[in-house]
Every structure is written in structure tokens, then in C-alpha cells.
Design a protein around this motif. Structure first.
Motif, PDB file in Angstrom:
ATOM      1  N   LEU A 101       0.516  -1.280   0.140  1.00 22.29           N
ATOM      2  CA  LEU A 101       0.059   0.080   0.134  1.00 22.29           C
ATOM      3  C   LEU A 101       0.904   1.443   0.011  1.00 22.29           C
ATOM      4  O   LEU A 101       1.917   1.410   0.837  1.00 22.29           O
ATOM      5  CB  LEU A 101      -1.014  -0.014   1.152  1.00 22.29           C
ATOM      6  N   PHE A 102       0.493   2.140  -0.946  1.00 19.97           N
ATOM      7  CA  PHE A 102       1.454   3.515  -1.026  1.00 19.97           C
ATOM      8  C   PHE A 102       0.695   4.192   0.100  1.00 19.97           C
ATOM      9  O   PHE A 102      -0.375   4.945  -0.174  1.00 19.97           O
ATOM     10  CB  PHE A 102       1.326   4.081  -2.200  1.00 19.97           C
ATOM     11  N   SER A 103       1.478   4.480   1.203  1.00 19.88           N
ATOM     12  CA  SER A 103       1.127   5.246   2.095  1.00 19.88           C
ATOM     13  C   SER A 103       2.058   6.027   2.823  1.00 19.88           C
ATOM     14  O   SER A 103       3.265   5.920   2.531  1.00 19.88           O
ATOM     15  CB  SER A 103       0.301   4.582   3.084  1.00 19.88           C
ATOM     16  N   ASP A 104       1.693   6.280   4.355  1.00 18.84           N
ATOM     17  CA  ASP A 104       2.707   6.931   4.999  1.00 18.84           C
ATOM     18  C   ASP A 104       2.339   6.547   6.775  1.00 18.84           C
ATOM     19  O   ASP A 104       1.383   6.424   6.938  1.00 18.84           O
ATOM     20  CB  ASP A 104       2.835   8.495   4.997  1.00 18.84           C
ATOM     21  N   ILE A 105       3.438   6.179   7.448  1.00 19.86           N
ATOM     22  CA  ILE A 105       3.139   5.934   8.759  1.00 19.86           C
ATOM     23  C   ILE A 105       2.494   7.188   9.590  1.00 19.86           C
ATOM     24  O   ILE A 105       1.881   6.785  10.575  1.00 19.86           O
ATOM     25  CB  ILE A 105       4.436   5.385   9.500  1.00 19.86           C
ATOM     26  N   LEU A 106       2.556   8.441   9.078  1.00 19.51           N
ATOM     27  CA  LEU A 106       1.928   9.165   9.868  1.00 19.51           C
ATOM     28  C   LEU A 106       0.492   9.626   9.276  1.00 19.51           C
ATOM     29  O   LEU A 106      -0.200  10.543  10.059  1.00 19.51           O
ATOM     30  CB  LEU A 106       2.705  10.651   9.659  1.00 19.51           C
ATOM     31  N   THR A 107       0.155   8.956   8.384  1.00 17.99           N
ATOM     32  CA  THR A 107      -1.533   9.102   7.964  1.00 17.99           C
ATOM     33  C   THR A 107      -2.278   9.513   9.117  1.00 17.99           C
ATOM     34  O   THR A 107      -3.242  10.117   8.824  1.00 17.99           O
ATOM     35  CB  THR A 107      -1.822   8.062   6.864  1.00 17.99           C
ATOM     36  N   PRO A 108      -2.617   8.676  10.212  1.00 18.22           N
ATOM     37  CA  PRO A 108      -3.462   9.022  11.156  1.00 18.22           C
ATOM     38  C   PRO A 108      -3.714  10.202  11.937  1.00 18.22           C
ATOM     39  O   PRO A 108      -4.308  10.797  12.401  1.00 18.22           O
ATOM     40  CB  PRO A 108      -3.290   7.736  12.332  1.00 18.22           C
ATOM     41  N   LEU A 109      -2.249  10.888  11.876  1.00 17.64           N
ATOM     42  CA  LEU A 109      -2.046  12.300  12.683  1.00 17.64           C
ATOM     43  C   LEU A 109      -3.224  13.133  12.284  1.00 17.64           C
ATOM     44  O   LEU A 109      -3.648  13.801  13.145  1.00 17.64           O
ATOM     45  CB  LEU A 109      -0.786  12.711  12.459  1.00 17.64           C
ATOM     46  N   PRO A 110      -3.544  13.411  11.080  1.00 23.00           N
ATOM     47  CA  PRO A 110      -4.538  14.577  10.714  1.00 23.00           C
ATOM     48  C   PRO A 110      -5.959  14.315  11.153  1.00 23.00           C
ATOM     49  O   PRO A 110      -6.607  15.195  11.867  1.00 23.00           O
ATOM     50  CB  PRO A 110      -4.610  14.713   9.087  1.00 23.00           C
ATOM     51  N   ALA A 111      -6.215  12.867  11.319  1.00 26.36           N
ATOM     52  CA  ALA A 111      -7.569  12.597  11.996  1.00 26.36           C
ATOM     53  C   ALA A 111      -7.355  12.774  13.624  1.00 26.36           C
ATOM     54  O   ALA A 111      -8.597  12.667  14.239  1.00 26.36           O
ATOM     55  CB  ALA A 111      -7.622  11.030  11.814  1.00 26.36           C
ATOM     56  N   MET A 112      -6.202  13.353  14.165  1.00 25.59           N
ATOM     57  CA  MET A 112      -6.158  13.477  15.512  1.00 25.59           C
ATOM     58  C   MET A 112      -6.104  14.803  15.614  1.00 25.59           C
ATOM     59  O   MET A 112      -5.770  15.402  16.738  1.00 25.59           O
ATOM     60  CB  MET A 112      -4.884  12.558  16.137  1.00 25.59           C
ATOM     61  N   GLY A 113      -6.095  15.740  14.553  1.00 23.31           N
ATOM     62  CA  GLY A 113      -6.281  17.278  14.912  1.00 23.31           C
ATOM     63  C   GLY A 113      -4.720  17.689  14.808  1.00 23.31           C
ATOM     64  O   GLY A 113      -4.418  19.043  14.603  1.00 23.31           O
ATOM     65  N   ILE A 114      -3.740  16.714  14.132  1.00 20.69           N
ATOM     66  CA  ILE A 114      -2.453  17.291  14.033  1.00 20.69           C
ATOM     67  C   ILE A 114      -1.957  17.207  12.435  1.00 20.69           C
ATOM     68  O   ILE A 114      -1.762  16.050  11.970  1.00 20.69           O
ATOM     69  CB  ILE A 114      -1.267  16.336  14.639  1.00 20.69           C
ATOM     70  N   ASP A 115      -2.430  18.380  11.615  1.00 19.02           N
ATOM     71  CA  ASP A 115      -2.225  18.565  10.215  1.00 19.02           C
ATOM     72  C   ASP A 115      -0.776  18.608   9.859  1.00 19.02           C
ATOM     73  O   ASP A 115      -0.032  19.719  10.703  1.00 19.02           O
ATOM     74  CB  ASP A 115      -3.208  19.429   9.731  1.00 19.02           C
ATOM     75  N   PHE A 116      -0.394  18.285   8.815  1.00 20.73           N
ATOM     76  CA  PHE A 116       1.044  18.293   8.256  1.00 20.73           C
ATOM     77  C   PHE A 116       1.042  18.313   6.797  1.00 20.73           C
ATOM     78  O   PHE A 116       0.288  17.673   6.073  1.00 20.73           O
ATOM     79  CB  PHE A 116       1.977  17.186   9.087  1.00 20.73           C
ATOM     80  N   ASP A 117       2.208  18.535   6.309  1.00 21.29           N
ATOM     81  CA  ASP A 117       2.521  18.446   5.035  1.00 21.29           C
ATOM     82  C   ASP A 117       3.926  17.633   4.810  1.00 21.29           C
ATOM     83  O   ASP A 117       4.615  18.011   5.883  1.00 21.29           O
ATOM     84  CB  ASP A 117       2.765  19.769   4.192  1.00 21.29           C
ATOM     85  N   ILE A 118       4.391  16.770   3.983  1.00 20.03           N
ATOM     86  CA  ILE A 118       5.375  16.364   3.788  1.00 20.03           C
ATOM     87  C   ILE A 118       6.037  16.877   2.436  1.00 20.03           C
ATOM     88  O   ILE A 118       5.652  16.694   1.359  1.00 20.03           O
ATOM     89  CB  ILE A 118       5.205  14.823   3.395  1.00 20.03           C
ATOM     90  N   LEU A 119       7.173  17.466   2.840  1.00 16.82           N
ATOM     91  CA  LEU A 119       8.033  18.535   1.851  1.00 16.82           C
ATOM     92  C   LEU A 119       9.047  17.566   1.176  1.00 16.82           C
ATOM     93  O   LEU A 119       9.843  16.733   1.770  1.00 16.82           O
ATOM     94  CB  LEU A 119       8.468  19.718   2.423  1.00 16.82           C
ATOM     95  N   GLU A 120       9.199  17.975   0.026  1.00 18.28           N
ATOM     96  CA  GLU A 120      10.075  17.223  -0.818  1.00 18.28           C
ATOM     97  C   GLU A 120      11.632  17.442  -0.175  1.00 18.28           C
ATOM     98  O   GLU A 120      11.949  18.657   0.345  1.00 18.28           O
ATOM     99  CB  GLU A 120      10.348  17.564  -2.275  1.00 18.28           C
ATOM    100  N   LYS A 121      12.385  16.693   0.073  1.00 13.87           N
ATOM    101  CA  LYS A 121      13.823  16.708   0.702  1.00 13.87           C
ATOM    102  C   LYS A 121      13.627  17.315   2.023  1.00 13.87           C
ATOM    103  O   LYS A 121      14.865  17.569   2.575  1.00 13.87           O
ATOM    104  CB  LYS A 121      14.657  17.516  -0.268  1.00 13.87           C
ATOM    105  N   LYS A 122      12.790  17.428   2.694  1.00 14.91           N
ATOM    106  CA  LYS A 122      12.600  17.866   4.198  1.00 14.91           C
ATOM    107  C   LYS A 122      11.987  17.047   4.989  1.00 14.91           C
ATOM    108  O   LYS A 122      12.120  16.760   6.256  1.00 14.91           O
ATOM    109  CB  LYS A 122      12.062  19.320   4.134  1.00 14.91           C
ATOM    110  N   GLY A 123      10.753  16.446   4.599  1.00 14.45           N
ATOM    111  CA  GLY A 123       9.975  15.667   5.381  1.00 14.45           C
ATOM    112  C   GLY A 123       8.916  16.191   6.061  1.00 14.45           C
ATOM    113  O   GLY A 123       8.179  17.371   5.515  1.00 14.45           O
ATOM    114  N   PRO A 124       8.101  15.634   7.196  1.00  9.10           N
ATOM    115  CA  PRO A 124       6.937  16.112   7.707  1.00  9.10           C
ATOM    116  C   PRO A 124       7.260  17.543   8.284  1.00  9.10           C
ATOM    117  O   PRO A 124       7.942  17.730   9.079  1.00  9.10           O
ATOM    118  CB  PRO A 124       6.462  15.104   8.807  1.00  9.10           C
ATOM    119  N   VAL A 125       6.122  18.504   8.023  1.00  9.62           N
ATOM    120  CA  VAL A 125       6.235  19.719   8.555  1.00  9.62           C
ATOM    121  C   VAL A 125       4.857  20.073   8.894  1.00  9.62           C
ATOM    122  O   VAL A 125       3.859  19.836   8.368  1.00  9.62           O
ATOM    123  CB  VAL A 125       6.561  20.883   7.630  1.00  9.62           C
TER     124      VAL A 125
END
Length: 230
Positions: free
Chosen positions: A120-144
Motif C-alpha cells: 500500500l502506498f501510504s505513510d506511517i503518519l497518515t493517522p495524525l490529521p485524524a487526531m487534529g495534527i495536520d502536516f505536509d510532507i515536503l520534498e527533501k525535508k519531510g513532515p512539517v
């Protein structure tokens, strides 16, 4: 990219060694001996009673006709078709949280390499937005984190984290359903994964702040001080 190529090279060498070790009957006496010693699977042929995919049978320790192959992070930028798709859909979350896109990306390496596992193409942090912790995954930087002002101190963090909203994660189940349909009738195994609380906490900067941790490694000691939050 260099690491991916090295991993692929090692896999090819391993598969070549397995071929060399096979005897005239098609079994692998040397490999069988090693696997029996360490409780692994046996390369002695397919059981007539089992109709499960190769990788599933190997994971159960059943006799299998060959070594099943899948590659960690097998879908991604090493594939031209993935890079082409990124031009149209530039953000990782768009690609991983869109059912059609995630399904397509998950299948790309299976179609290209005829692998035994479809991941499955996904990410281990996928559940975080569903807990109110919204983020972006930036190229060459990672989760922000989005809206970083909401996560500046423990009190604000405690107020903004909420119980997980499973309905907002329905795209995961829909993608898995799509992939199961596409793999039906094949000898491929569908592999999924998820980040559990300990992993989500250690990778979430706002949770680290909550524990007074300036670095992820400090999270591991922080959880013992405030276990109720985790």
C-alpha cells in the motif's frame, strides 16, 4: 537513489545465489538446511493443499517453490512513471490520500517487476490529521506541521489533539479494497502498514514538544514521565 540501486543489486545477487544452490530436482538443500536451523521457510515445492499466495505461504513457514520477492519502499521516485505522476500531483499527501492515485502508485512496481508483494502506498503518519495534527510532507525535508502556532506549548498541544476520527481515514480502506480487487486471481500478496502510537509520537514534533523533548531521541525518556498522554 544510490541506496535503492544498492538494495536492488543485493537482491539480484541473493536470487542468483539461490539459483546456483538449487540442485537438479529444483530443491535448495543448502538453503533448506539453513532455514530449518533458524526456523525459516523451506524451498521444497508448493503444497497441493494450499491456494494462498506465495509470500503468505512463506511467512507461515510452509514449503514454497521459490523465494518470494518484495522491496521495501518499492513504489517511488526510482520509477519514471511515478516521477511523471508527481509532476501532475506534486504533494505526497495528495498522492497517498487520493484513492485512485494511491491504487495506481501501489500497482506500478508490481506491474513493472512482477513482484510477489503489493505494498500500500501510504505513510506511517497518515493517522495524525485524524487526531487534529495536520502536516505536509515536503520534498527533501519531510513532515512539517501546518499552523505551527497551535503547537507552541504543552497546554496548546493538549487542547488541540483530539480523539481519532476514523471516518476521515476512509481512503485507506477504499484503496485496500481497490488493490484486493486488482490482485484477485493472482499469486500476489497485499501488504499494508500503519504507525502505532509509539511511532506516531516519536515522529510528531508537536508531541515531542509536549514531552519537553528538543529531539526525537528524548521522546523515549519523556514517555515514562507522562505516560497518560501517549
Amino acid at each position: 537513489m544510490a541506496v535503492v540501486l544498492r538494495v536492488c543489486a543485493v537482491l539480484c545477487v541473493c536470487l542468483a545465489l539461490f539459483s546456483v544452490l538449487a540442485d537438479a530436482s529444483g530443491s535448495f538443500p543448502v538453503v533448506d538446511g539453513i532455514n530449518k536451523m533458524y526456523g525459516g521457510f523451506s524451498l521444497t515445492g508448493r503444497s497441493a493443499k494450499s491456494k494462498d499466495p506465495l509470500l503468505v505461504r512463506a511467512a507461515r513457514g510452509e514449503p514454497v517453490e521459490r523465494v518470494p520477492v518484495w522491496i521495501m519502499r518499492q513504489a517511488g521516485r526510482h520509477m519514471q512513471e511515478y516521477r511523471d505522476l508527481c509532476l501532475k500531483h506534486p504533494t505526497f499527501r495528495e498522492r497517498s490520500e487520493n484513492v485512485e492515485l494511491s491504487t495506481k502508485i501501489s500497482m506500478q512496481p508490481v506491474k513493472r517487476y512482477d513482484l510477489d508483494g503489493c505494498i500500500l502506498f501510504s505513510d506511517i503518519l497518515t493517522p495524525l490529521p485524524a487526531m487534529g495534527i495536520d502536516f505536509d510532507i515536503l520534498e527533501k525535508k519531510g513532515p512539517v506541521l501546518r499552523n505551527p502556532s497551535r503547537w507552541t506549548n504543552p497546554a496548546a498541544i493538549s487542547a488541540n489533539i483530539k480523539p481519532i476520527d476514523l471516518d476521515s481515514l476512509d481512503f485507506v480502506g477504499k484503496t485496500l479494497q481497490n488493490l484486493r480487487q486488482k490482485l484477485q486471481g493472482t499469486d500476489k500478496t497485499l501488504l499494508g502498514f500503519v504507525g502505532l502510537p509509539f511511532t506516531l509520537g516519536s515522529y510528531s514534533k508537536c508531541v515531542n514538544i509536549l514531552y519537553g523533548a528538543a529531539h526525537r531521541s528524548q521522546f523515549y525518556t519523556g514517555i515514562y514521565r507522562q505516560q497518560s498522554i501517549l
